[in-house]
Design a protein around this motif. Structure first.
Motif, PDB file in Angstrom:
ATOM      1  N   VAL A  34       0.846  -1.203   0.000  1.00  0.00           N
ATOM      2  CA  VAL A  34       0.000   0.000   0.000  1.00  0.00           C
ATOM      3  C   VAL A  34       0.879   1.250   0.000  1.00  0.00           C
ATOM      4  N   GLY A  35       1.871   1.296   0.863  1.00  0.00           N
ATOM      5  CA  GLY A  35       2.774   2.447   0.913  1.00  0.00           C
ATOM      6  C   GLY A  35       3.550   2.627  -0.378  1.00  0.00           C
ATOM      7  N   VAL A  36       4.010   1.524  -0.944  1.00  0.00           N
ATOM      8  CA  VAL A  36       4.743   1.564  -2.205  1.00  0.00           C
ATOM      9  C   VAL A  36       3.836   2.078  -3.322  1.00  0.00           C
ATOM     10  N   SER A  37       2.602   1.597  -3.352  1.00  0.00           N
ATOM     11  CA  SER A  37       1.647   2.015  -4.372  1.00  0.00           C
ATOM     12  C   SER A  37       1.301   3.505  -4.238  1.00  0.00           C
ATOM     13  N   ILE A  38       1.126   3.973  -3.030  1.00  0.00           N
ATOM     14  CA  ILE A  38       0.832   5.393  -2.808  1.00  0.00           C
ATOM     15  C   ILE A  38       1.981   6.251  -3.345  1.00  0.00           C
ATOM     16  N   CYS A  39       3.202   5.885  -2.990  1.00  0.00           N
ATOM     17  CA  CYS A  39       4.357   6.650  -3.473  1.00  0.00           C
ATOM     18  C   CYS A  39       4.423   6.629  -4.998  1.00  0.00           C
ATOM     19  N   GLY A  40       4.186   5.465  -5.576  1.00  0.00           N
ATOM     20  CA  GLY A  40       4.210   5.347  -7.034  1.00  0.00           C
ATOM     21  C   GLY A  40       3.145   6.200  -7.700  1.00  0.00           C
ATOM     22  N   ALA A  41       1.936   6.192  -7.143  1.00  0.00           N
ATOM     23  CA  ALA A  41       0.833   6.962  -7.732  1.00  0.00           C
ATOM     24  C   ALA A  41       1.100   8.466  -7.657  1.00  0.00           C
ATOM     25  N   VAL A  42       1.572   8.919  -6.517  1.00  0.00           N
ATOM     26  CA  VAL A  42       1.848  10.355  -6.354  1.00  0.00           C
ATOM     27  C   VAL A  42       2.972  10.780  -7.300  1.00  0.00           C
ATOM     28  N   ILE A  43       4.042   9.989  -7.363  1.00  0.00           N
ATOM     29  CA  ILE A  43       5.164  10.339  -8.242  1.00  0.00           C
ATOM     30  C   ILE A  43       4.766  10.246  -9.718  1.00  0.00           C
ATOM     31  N   HIS A  44       3.914   9.297 -10.059  1.00  0.00           N
ATOM     32  CA  HIS A  44       3.423   9.207 -11.439  1.00  0.00           C
ATOM     33  C   HIS A  44       2.710  10.502 -11.819  1.00  0.00           C
ATOM     34  N   ASN A  45       1.836  10.966 -10.944  1.00  0.00           N
ATOM     35  CA  ASN A  45       1.116  12.221 -11.200  1.00  0.00           C
ATOM     36  C   ASN A  45       2.073  13.405 -11.281  1.00  0.00           C
ATOM     37  N   LEU A  46       3.057  13.447 -10.385  1.00  0.00           N
ATOM     38  CA  LEU A  46       4.020  14.553 -10.410  1.00  0.00           C
ATOM     39  C   LEU A  46       4.863  14.509 -11.684  1.00  0.00           C
ATOM     40  N   GLY A  47       5.244  13.303 -12.113  1.00  0.00           N
ATOM     41  CA  GLY A  47       6.010  13.159 -13.349  1.00  0.00           C
ATOM     42  C   GLY A  47       5.226  13.632 -14.555  1.00  0.00           C
ATOM     43  N   GLN A  48       3.944  13.286 -14.594  1.00  0.00           N
ATOM     44  CA  GLN A  48       3.111  13.737 -15.707  1.00  0.00           C
ATOM     45  C   GLN A  48       2.915  15.251 -15.683  1.00  0.00           C
ATOM     46  N   LEU A  49       2.763  15.813 -14.494  1.00  0.00           N
ATOM     47  CA  LEU A  49       2.630  17.268 -14.383  1.00  0.00           C
ATOM     48  C   LEU A  49       3.916  17.955 -14.836  1.00  0.00           C
ATOM     49  N   PHE A  50       5.052  17.414 -14.427  1.00  0.00           N
ATOM     50  CA  PHE A  50       6.347  17.949 -14.851  1.00  0.00           C
ATOM     51  C   PHE A  50       6.471  17.899 -16.379  1.00  0.00           C
ATOM     52  N   ALA A  51       6.075  16.771 -16.963  1.00  0.00           N
ATOM     53  CA  ALA A  51       6.116  16.628 -18.424  1.00  0.00           C
ATOM     54  C   ALA A  51       5.208  17.659 -19.091  1.00  0.00           C
ATOM     55  N   ALA A  52       4.037  17.875 -18.518  1.00  0.00           N
ATOM     56  CA  ALA A  52       3.096  18.844 -19.087  1.00  0.00           C
ATOM     57  C   ALA A  52       3.663  20.261 -19.018  1.00  0.00           C
ATOM     58  N   VAL A  53       4.285  20.597 -17.903  1.00  0.00           N
ATOM     59  CA  VAL A  53       4.888  21.927 -17.767  1.00  0.00           C
ATOM     60  C   VAL A  53       5.974  22.112 -18.829  1.00  0.00           C
TER      61      VAL A  53
END
Length: 173
Positions: free
Chosen positions: A112-131
């Motif tokens: 669960v903790g690993v998945s949470i970290c992965g999901a948050v970082i996935h979203n941040l990575g996509q936001l970074f790519a969009a910027v």
């Protein structure tokens, strides 16, 4: 290679093929089902369920291979160049964060903790790519929403992965 080890190897290859196909189907189904919460681009991350399960039940390079194959095949079948870049950046960043978090001994994190970290970082990575791609820093206002949504979806995927990993087929031999 003996017949017994060849059969075991063939079984693992076939299983990885099935898991890759499952991740692609999950991603496609998720693409078809809009989440009606008024926030653009929010998804559950169903394909990441396969990646988390494989990260815990196989080795890291098998899980990474499935993740990259899913991203590339999904791009070929359903995507655009932009969606490919978003998926690739988010997928790679989230995978390596999940691998790092999973490998920590103190404190140790559950699926669960690993998945949470992965999901948050996935979203941040996509936001970074969009910027970067859009050359528009103002979309960073979306950051708090993406962190909250990532934590929620990561929890759901992590809980589901925990139950799946209890199945006999996923026990390490």
């Amino acid at each position: 290679m003996s017949d017994k080890s060849s059969a075991k190897y063939a079984k693992k290859i076939a299983f990885c093929g099935v898991m890759t196909a499952l991740a692609i189907v999950f991603g496609y189904v998720e693409h078809l089902i809009p989440i009606p919460i008024g926030i653009y681009g929010i998804k559950l991350g169903l394909a990441n369920l396969v990646v988390v399960v494989m990260l815990y039940s196989f080795n890291w390079y098998t899980a990474l291979s499935i993740n990259l194959l899913r991203i590339f095949i999904s791009f070929l079948l359903f995507g655009s160049a932009t969606s490919f870049l978003y998926s690739l950046i988010g997928g790679i960043l989230s995978f390596f964060i999940m691998l790092l978090i999973k490998s920590l001994k103190k404190p140790s994190f559950s699926a669960v903790g690993v998945s949470i970290c992965g999901a948050v970082i996935h979203n941040l990575g996509q936001l970074f790519a969009a910027v970067l791609l859009l050359d528009e820093l103002r979309i960073a206002f979306y950051l708090p929403v993406l962190i909250i949504v990532g934590a929620i979806t990561g929890t759901l995927i992590g809980i589901t992965a925990t139950y799946i990993l209890k199945a006999p087929i996923f026990k390490k031999t």
